[in-house]
Every structure is written in structure tokens, then in C-alpha cells.
Enzyme design. Structure first.
Site, PDB file in Angstrom:
ATOM      1  N   SER A   1      26.013  67.149  22.652  1.00 37.34           N
ATOM      2  CA  SER A   1      24.681  66.621  22.357  1.00 37.34           C
ATOM      3  C   SER A   1      23.612  67.664  22.088  1.00 37.34           C
ATOM      4  O   SER A   1      22.531  67.324  21.594  1.00 37.34           O
ATOM      5  CB  SER A   1      24.212  65.697  23.481  1.00 37.34           C
ATOM      6  OG  SER A   1      24.947  64.499  23.465  1.00 37.34           O
TER       7      SER A   1
ATOM      8  N   SER B   1      23.083  63.869  21.068  1.00 36.97           N
ATOM      9  CA  SER B   1      21.984  62.998  21.454  1.00 36.97           C
ATOM     10  C   SER B   1      20.626  63.685  21.534  1.00 36.97           C
ATOM     11  O   SER B   1      19.601  63.024  21.712  1.00 36.97           O
ATOM     12  CB  SER B   1      22.290  62.342  22.802  1.00 36.97           C
ATOM     13  OG  SER B   1      22.418  63.307  23.835  1.00 36.97           O
TER      14      SER B   1
ATOM     15  N   LYS C   1      13.593  67.098  25.874  1.00 37.50           N
ATOM     16  CA  LYS C   1      14.309  65.849  25.589  1.00 37.50           C
ATOM     17  C   LYS C   1      13.974  64.811  26.653  1.00 37.50           C
ATOM     18  O   LYS C   1      13.928  65.118  27.847  1.00 37.50           O
ATOM     19  CB  LYS C   1      15.810  66.126  25.572  1.00 37.50           C
ATOM     20  CG  LYS C   1      16.679  64.913  25.254  1.00 37.50           C
ATOM     21  CD  LYS C   1      18.152  65.311  25.289  1.00 37.50           C
ATOM     22  CE  LYS C   1      19.075  64.155  24.966  1.00 37.50           C
ATOM     23  NZ  LYS C   1      20.507  64.556  25.027  1.00 37.50           N
TER      24      LYS C   1
END
Length: 465
Positions: A181, A157, A81
């Protein structure tokens, strides 16, 4: 062979390397081909490093040829990420206010451990700006879409990581979870996601969201997550709040089943959450089958009311801190929703913040007492399935912020407990449904064990998109 290899787990790949059935170069080429097929439609990546990945794969293939793999995931394609630092790759965090220029010479702890164990870094995955919300879209990279229906959100996220794993663009990914997330997008995209106990996976640089922020594995199975945890859970001197070495191997800890475990099943947190009927039905069916495997299941609720105000105080204050040094011109580049919560966070006083800390500590006490009676808590991961892409909340829901539809996730960031999401079915539109398993602090291995048992029994896991 591309489709065959991209459908394999990390452990399947390692077994194939060991037997000489295929090589890390074969697997990496297959993953890169899969990315070409699915991008930019999914928009799961902000950066793909095909040249670097293939070079690393060739080095790994040579180690395997000599019978000398360098670590537990040597040659396995992984994604990261774009919140976590990765040497040689800009970490822009979904923001136009972050400059790409620079040498980018440092790895985050979890990335460093993967590198030491021979992982092949394929690319960086999308995130909303600074990871602030439960869906993945940003002014920098646009909207990330759900692989089961590209008109829907992948969640956030860590939405890019979830979408990438779901379509076979690498079996392992690193996500971050400050309020759900990892678990939110994993549930929406039909994969496994674990938020470990705070500090079990070290984090550096420290998050502006403080001790709400966790790093965790995103994989197709609990067994792969256990493998990844054995790689990334070691201490790192840069994280002063990190825990010491884990006791034993997570891979070994997933064995043993659930017979005799005390399982609390809370379908709606005591009626506080309105759960869509298909979600409720799929989760209840999975829990009933869990009981059939020998667990003692009791339908009961943890003793707390929605801690959203305390969470907002801590989360919005963190967002304000992230953007504190931005100029007025830079602030105009921010996601409007982020700009709004930053303004709200800047208005909180120190006493407001400490009151939220008090509420957090009381919630932690209550959950500690709860787990003296129950080994794990099981809930839906989310009350809804994936909704339209490009919006923070479901259309016509009447909700203001993403926390309105994630009431099962953020409480356990406040308490720092391990929590995982497991895919247990689909709704009438073919969209994945997730079941959440929550354990007491430091009981990461137990959470993984329960989740692995669900996979082994055929309760967890859905067809790939």
C-alpha cells in the site's frame, strides 16, 4: 515562487530555511496554493487544515529566525494518510461507519515524532475503506486519481499520499503498507516509497491486519525518505512489537554506492508473473545501468511460488476483524468488495489461519537463505502501469481481487522485509514505471542506499506531472 517551492525536496526546503532564502510560511503557502489548484480533481485529501498549517509554519519561521530549529524537519509541510491517528484531526479511515465526533487527542507514533521535530501538518490523505485494497476509492471520499492521467487510478491504499507528493502538495507523507500500500501508489504516481522492516517504524493502535502492516515514508527521493526515517524510526512504548533504536543515521547510510553489491534481478519471479513489455523494458534498462555502477548483477529468482492463498487468509481474516463489531445497518454502508472479503475471512478457521502462518514462516526462511547469497533482490514494482480509476482490477483482465496484479509486493509483507519502489521511466502513455528493491530483514539502510544511488546516477526520477 509557488511552483518553485512546491518542486523542492524536504532537504532543499531545509537548506533554504537555513540560508534565509525563504521561510516555512512561504513553503506552506505554496503547498496550500498547490492543493487549491489540484483539488478536488485529484481527490487526494479528506481534510486540509490551512489555518493550523500556517500557524505552525509561523512558529517554525520564528525558530529558524532565532537559529533554533526544533528538529530535523522543522517547517517542512507533511501529509498523513487517514489511517494514522493525528491529534486534533478525525481519523475516519475511508469509512462511513467511523464517527468524526470526539476529541481525537492522540498521535500515532510516527505522527508524534514528526510533531516533535517541527513538521507542519497540512492535511490527511485519502485511503480506501480501512486500507483494504490496492486502489484508492471509498464510499466516504470517492475516487482518488492519478496526477499523470486523471482517468487512471493513483493506486492504493496510500493513494492520496502518493498523489499529494507527486504534485507538490508537501514533500513528505506517511503511508501504510500491508500488502503493497506504500509501494503500489508510489509506483503508479512516480514517487519513492519505502516499506521498512516490520517494527522499524512503530505503529499504534495495532493494525487488525497484524504483522503485515507497516508504516513508511512516501517522498520524491530516497534521500528525503532517509531523512524521514531518521525522524520516525525511534521506538515507542505503545508498540510492543516495535524494534529498538536504529543503528546509526539513515541519512548517513545512503552513501557508498553499489560497487561490489550482489544484486539478484528477477524480472518475473521465475515466469510466474506476466509483465507488460514497457514495464519490463524500463526495469531491465535500469538494472543494466546498476551493473554499470559496479554491482554484481545476476538474473535469478527467489525460491518460492505465489503465496497469495496464505496472504488472503491473513488479510481477509484481518478485514473480518476490523468490521466484527459493526451492526447489520453499518455493514450495508461498507465498500461491497470489503464486505465480500470480510464474509470470506469470517469463514476461515483457526487451523486455516495457522496454516497460513506456517506458509509465511517457510517463505521467510526461504528468503533468509536467498539473502545469504544476494544483498538485494530487484524486481518490477508492479507488472502494469496505472489503469482506469474506480475499479479494483484492470478492465477485462479476468482478475478477481487486487492481489492478482500486485504479485511483486505482498510476498514481502509476509516476510517483513524492507522493500522500496523507485521510478525508472514511463510507458508509452506517459505513466510511471517502478522498480522494486528488496533487502533482508533489518537492511533498510542498504535498500535506501541502492535507491539513492539510482537517483544520484540519474537512473531514477521522472518529470513531475
Amino acid at each position: 515562487m509557488t511552483a518553485e517551492l512546491t518542486g523542492l525536496t524536504a532537504q532543499d526546503l531545509l537548506d533554504g530555511y537555513r540560508k534565509g532564502e525563504f521561510s516555512p510560511v512561504d513553503a506552506t503557502r505554496a503547498v496550500l496554493a498547490r492543493i487549491e489548484e489540484t483539488e478536488p480533481g485529484l481527490n487526494a485529501f479528506v481534510r486540509v487544515d490551512a489555518e493550523g498549517a500556517l500557524a505552525a509554519a509561523r512558529e517554525s519561521a520564528e525558530r529558524w529566525r532565532r537559529g533554533e530549529p526544533s528538529g530535523l524537519v522543522d517547517g517542512v509541510p507533511v501529509t498523513v494518510k487517514d489511517i494514522l491517528l493525528q491529534r486534533g484531526a478525525p481519523t475516519l479511515k475511508g469509512s462511513k461507519t467511523t464517527r468524526a465526533e470526539g476529541s481525537w487527542e492522540e498521535d500515532a507514533p510516527s505522527v508524534a515524532r514528526l510533531r516533535e521535530h517541527g513538521a507542519v501538518f497540512v492535511g490527511k490523505t485519502t485511503t480506501p475503506e480501512f486500507g483494504w485494497k490496492g486502489v484508492t476509492d471509498s464510499p466516504l471520499s470517492g475516487v482518488t486519481r492519478n496526477p499523470y492521467d486523471t482517468s487512471r487510478t493513483a493506486g492504493g491504499s496510500s493513494g492520496g499520499s502518493a498523489a499529494a507528493v507527486a504534485v507538490g502538495a508537501g514533500p513528505l507523507s506517511l503511508g501504510t503498507d500491508g500488502g503493497g500500500s506504500v509501494r503500489i501508489p508510489a509506483a503508479f504516481c512516480g514517487i519513492f516509497g519505502l516499506k521498512p522492516t516490520y517494527g522499524r517504524v512503530p505503529l499504534y493502535p495495532a493494525s487488525a491486519f497484524g504483522t503485515l502492516a507497516h508504516v513508511g515514508p512516501m517522498t520524491r527521493t530516497a534521500a528525503d525518505a532517509a531523512l524521514l526515517m531518521d525522524v520516525i524510526s525511534g521506538p515507542d512504548p505503545r508498540d510492543w512489537s516495535g524494534l529498538g533504536p536504529a543503528v546509526g543515521s539513515f541519512r548517513e547510510g545512503i552513501q557508498g554506492g553499489v560497487r561490489g553489491l550482489r544484486v539478484a534481478f528477477s524480472p518475473s519471479l521465475g515466469g510466474q508473473v506476466a509483465v507488460r513489455a514497457p514495464v519490463a523494458a524500463a526495469v531491465r534498462s535500469a538494472v543494466e545501468r546498476l551493473a554499470g555502477l559496479g554491482a554484481y548483477v545476476e538474473e535469478t529468482d527467489p525460491d518460492f511460488t505465489d503465496p497469495v492463498e496464505a496472504f488472503h487468509t491473513l488479510w481477509f481474516s484481518g478485514a473480518a476483524r476490523v468490521t466484527q463489531r459493526l451492526s447489520a445497518a453499518q455493514r450495508e454502508l461498507l465498500d461491497p468488495g470489503l464486505r465480500e472479503i470480510c464474509a470470506q475471512g469470517a469463514r476461515f478457521s483457526a487451523l486455516d489461519y495457522l496454516a497460513a502462518v506456517d506458509a509465511r514462516m517457510e517463505l521467510g526462511r526461504r528468503m533468509g537463505v536467498f539473502h545469504s547469497a544476494y544483498d538485494v533482490l530487484v524486481t518490477p514494482s508492479l507488472p502494469v502501469t496505472a489503469f482506469a480509476a474506480g475499479v479494483e482490477v484492470p478492465v477485462r483482465s479476468g482478475l478477481r481481487r487486487w492481489t492478482g496484479w500486485t504479485p511483486f509486493t505482498y510476498p514481502f509483507n509476509l516476510t517483513q522485509q524492507p522493500a522500496a519502489t523507485v521510478p525508472v521511466g514511463v510507458d508509452g502513455d506517459g505513466l510511471p514505471v517502478g522498480l522494486q528493491v528488496v533487502g533482508a530483514r533489518h537492511q533498510d539502510a542498504l535498500v535506501l542506499r541502492v535507491a539513492h544511488t539510482l537517483y544520484e546516477a540519474g537512473i531514477a526520477g521522472i518529470a513531475a506531472p
